[in-house]
Design an enzyme around this catalytic site. Sequence first.
Site, PDB file in Angstrom:
ATOM      1  CG  ASP B 190       1.238  -2.566   3.699  1.00 50.13           C
ATOM      2  OD1 ASP B 190       2.445  -2.227   3.593  1.00 50.13           O
ATOM      3  OD2 ASP B 190       0.688  -3.359   2.909  1.00 50.13           O
ATOM      4  CE  LYS B 262      -2.595  -3.363   1.306  1.00 49.40           C
ATOM      5  NZ  LYS B 262      -1.887  -3.978   2.459  1.00 49.40           N
ATOM      6  CE  LYS B 298       0.048  -5.049  -0.550  1.00 50.72           C
ATOM      7  NZ  LYS B 298       0.687  -5.195   0.774  1.00 50.72           N
TER       8      LYS B 298
END
Lengths: 294, 362, 493
Positions: B190, B262, B298
């Site tokens: 991430d 995300k 996400k």
Amino acid sequence: MSTVDRLSVLKTYKLFVGGKFPRSESGRVYEVTDAKGAWLANAPLSSRKDARDAVVAARKVFGPWSGATAYNRGQILYRVAEMLEGRREQFAAEVAAADGVSAKKAAARVDAAIDRWVWYAGWSDKVAQVAGAANPVAGPYFNLSTPEPTGVVAVLAPTDSAFLGLVSVIAPAIVTGNTVVVVASERAPLPALSLGEVLATSDLPGGVVNILSGRAAELGPPLAAHQDVNAIDLAGVAGELAVELERAAADNLKRVLRPQPGDTAKGDHWLADPGTERMLSLLETKTVWHPMGV
Amino acid sequence: MRTLRYRIEKVRRFTGVTGRYARRYARLVTMPTTVPAYGDEAARRLASLADVTASDGALRRFLHGLPGVDAVGLDARAATLGTRSIKTSAKAYAIDLAISMVDLTTLEGADTPGKVRALGTKGVRPGDGAPPVAAICVYPDMVATARQAVAGSGVKVASVATAFPAGRAALPVKLADTRDAVAAGADEIDMVIDRGAFLSGRYMEVFEEIRAVKEACARPAGASSSDAAHLKVIFETGELQTYDNVRRASWLAMLAGADFIKTSTGKVAVNATPPVTLLMLEAVRDFHATTGVQVGVKPAGGIRTTKDAVKYLVMVNETLGERWLSADWFRFGASSLLNDLLMQRQKLSTGRYSGPDYVTVD
Amino acid sequence: MAFDYAPAPESRAVVDIAPSYGLFIDGEFQEAADGRVFKTVAPASEEVLSEVAHASEADVDRAVRAARRAFGPWSALPGTERAKYLFRIARIIQERSRELAVLESLDNGKPIRESRDTDLPLTAAHFFYYAGWADKLSHAGFGPNPRPLGVAGQIIPWNFPLMMLAWKIAPALATGNTVVLKPAETTPLSALFFADVCRQAGLPRGVVNILTGDGSTGAALVAHPDVNKVAFTGSTEVGRQIARTVAGTDKRLTLELGGKAANIVFDDAPIDQAVEGVVNGIFFNQGHVCCAGSRLLVQESVADELLDALKRRMATLRVGDPLDKNTDVGAINSAEQLARITALAEAGEAEGAERWAPACDLPSTGYWFAPTLFTGVTQAHRIAREEIFGPVLSVLTFRTPAEAVEKANNTPYGLSAGIWTEKGSRSLWMASKLRAGIVWSNTFNKFDPTSPFGGYKESGYGREGGRHGLEAYLAPAGPQGDRAGTTSPEGDR
């Protein structure tokens, strides 16, 4: 030496349509007399087709006139007052004959009519601030209501106040951007037809005001039923004809200004403060929403 | 009008792309099948859009040619979807689906190996027959510990990297950070984008950085590209200020090869919101329609209740459909959400309201 | 496994519907003089909900006389007192909004999501807004002491029964008029429940009278000689009849009639929000909306893209049980309306337009029509000219802004319009050119009690909402702002 009285030059009164001065397409005229029955002139006896042509002219210029700036419209209305001021004597004489009043009263009516143009001229760029609104809706939206002209307005002018009454119904309609087809006082059309000459030299775009002389009973019904007319002012009609015209106006949901008691009365009814009612009655309210967000 | 046409024409001339918006050139670059964002086929498809990213100018024109977002309308649509009433069997389905999509996260300075192990154990077996979560999400130095805790379970290990959460470090440091986490066994990385570069309009810099991190996600020697760690690109939408920026960032990241996009780090005041997530779902939908490349989404930070989670699933369902309704394509970045999902799950199966003593405190 | 939403029905138990209702006259429910009754059914199931009295001319006369008796004391009340009654009504509607929302969805067929989130909040807000005007009328710009007109005869349609009631009754009462209101034949129940709200608020008897019935009841009300003001919302055809009826009388008239709004999408529009706006514009309330965006005008360069997105979005619309909280599109209000929609849609096909609707299972009982769009439509098609008043969208294309304006304005109607563009100056230019009373720019079908609503041309005259909405219920100011006389109405607009 004998002196011969000079023979005056008589005026051929004509209609005022689309900024031009046509005769009635029908070729008809009728005799106009003063209050005592003396012949004044022949006036065109307009036909349904003249009314139709006038509506076409009024519609054609509605876009440009309603799209002109309020400042511009205000200046043009003021210009009308300026032009009239220079022809006070002519109109006072015509009004005296038309309304059957003394020279003094006639002059007062002409002065009031000139002042009325001035009053309405000033309204052009104020009416939106009085009749519009910023609406505090319960949400993230910018919301404004603004008045817009209704469109083409047919006006049956007051019959017994041939000039002041006429100005009092034309000016409130056009100051906000409407265009009008006016049926002048049947009995006393001459000041109206002369007004056309003033309007033609006041920078008013052709077609904004169209003036017909003739019979209300003949011209009213086609105008009231006309599908391209948006509103009708019945100031100059009464009784059964007024009801008939209002009923016909329902066909395309025209806005109707019903005749008020006094509109057709003799006397000084039209000298009163005009208020804003008539002007506001020929406006639509447009409300625009727009979201506010980044 | 002229300005707009001019802009489109300019993009065409400079980039060779025939339209300013994905759907339009989707008609020319028709992709019959859907592929994930990793692998050779995806790389080929992204390469076919190379004209868009050929220069700073081309990329800028492309991103600024994307349709605008009306903020009020987007908020309203998200709010309306939020009124869906998910009951009984649908709720049971949604709760288990949500559990399976949780990236169970701990990103504290005070994290200990013990806490990470506990989290791993819980993620693998949340209890009462609930499915395992999608992943355990930790800092790079905890990856090895997490790896052990979930070994053999199918639960992934995700690691934040690239100088999380601020992203304020030199590129070599970010890449080293990434390689470190991958080497320690992270399945997923991430990363955070450089918001400063993005907001100042240095799009190409952000693009190149994502590409570089994606390369750093590759396994060392011999492994095929599909074995690479999957890359989630965090925008920190709370710092991007406008929805237009969120749409641009979404396209930018997808063009650069993101497997997931995300919302947030969970470390700033504004984290995932329904409208931001809806907008990213729409971007993913449009990117898929253009390229056939499927990208996951996400939302992270601030999603704490079952009710919230279900709202997000409704958005996925009604924006992207069934194809995205699995942990492969949608995740929740959350820590306390799992407990609420478990309590609601107990309530649904027993009819009683549960309490915090009946779930484990992390 | 797909994410299938389980049924999530709102409970019917929150509302008690009596087997029969009388006419609400002078504060009491009374039988019709001739004993005539009619049934009201739930359009989603064709179940008979109740039997209501049918008011005849004699009943209209009774109600108008009750309203006339109440007018004196009601108009003489200090504005602050009238305000408090209206505030009470607003609060009671808020309290009972669940009950009223369920009732509205049952009787009308609209989704509970809409009755709960739109109709009821706006109904309460309308009373709350006009309540505050009651003691401020001298400051409203209609002269120093504006006077009410007297008895208002009000006729409302079936598409937003309670909200239309609020739009009619709230300004009328705030300005000191009394009311005889006729709800639509197919949706009488929420108005009858409103009678109970009046009871709870302690509203003096006769101030509000509710007469149920069909068109003949409405015609009798319009024609009653002691009615001073007629307010009608409904079809343009009936509006014309009413305008003819009141011609030559002193009755003031306002009309909110039909529409055929253009929703104009430019190629720089915020596309996802435009799609939502188009969907909301035509499928909100099954398209039973006078201001519905029933003509989509889309710029050629973005037409394919927009249509693809629109179809994709339409496929997610959930059509079905109005009481299910997840329903997006409910039932068509009546068999008669369904027949009209069906006939016009068939005309669209017969005239060569291409019909499309997403696959959707419609219930086997009740009145249903799938969300539908037509492409290949021109200005000449009936479906581009006539108001369908159903979930049917006609799609036309344009190339230039000027062409969009020309097509949008090429209709006898002029109620509303939508513009979708990210360019502010174009949006404002378009807004100024469109001959419509409401222009939604980058939004659609938004309503607010403070925001004037009403049409140009054959969409009617007069405005409801905002300060402008007061005008319809106040005597016109004469010269010098004197409003003493109520007998000399100048034209309405």
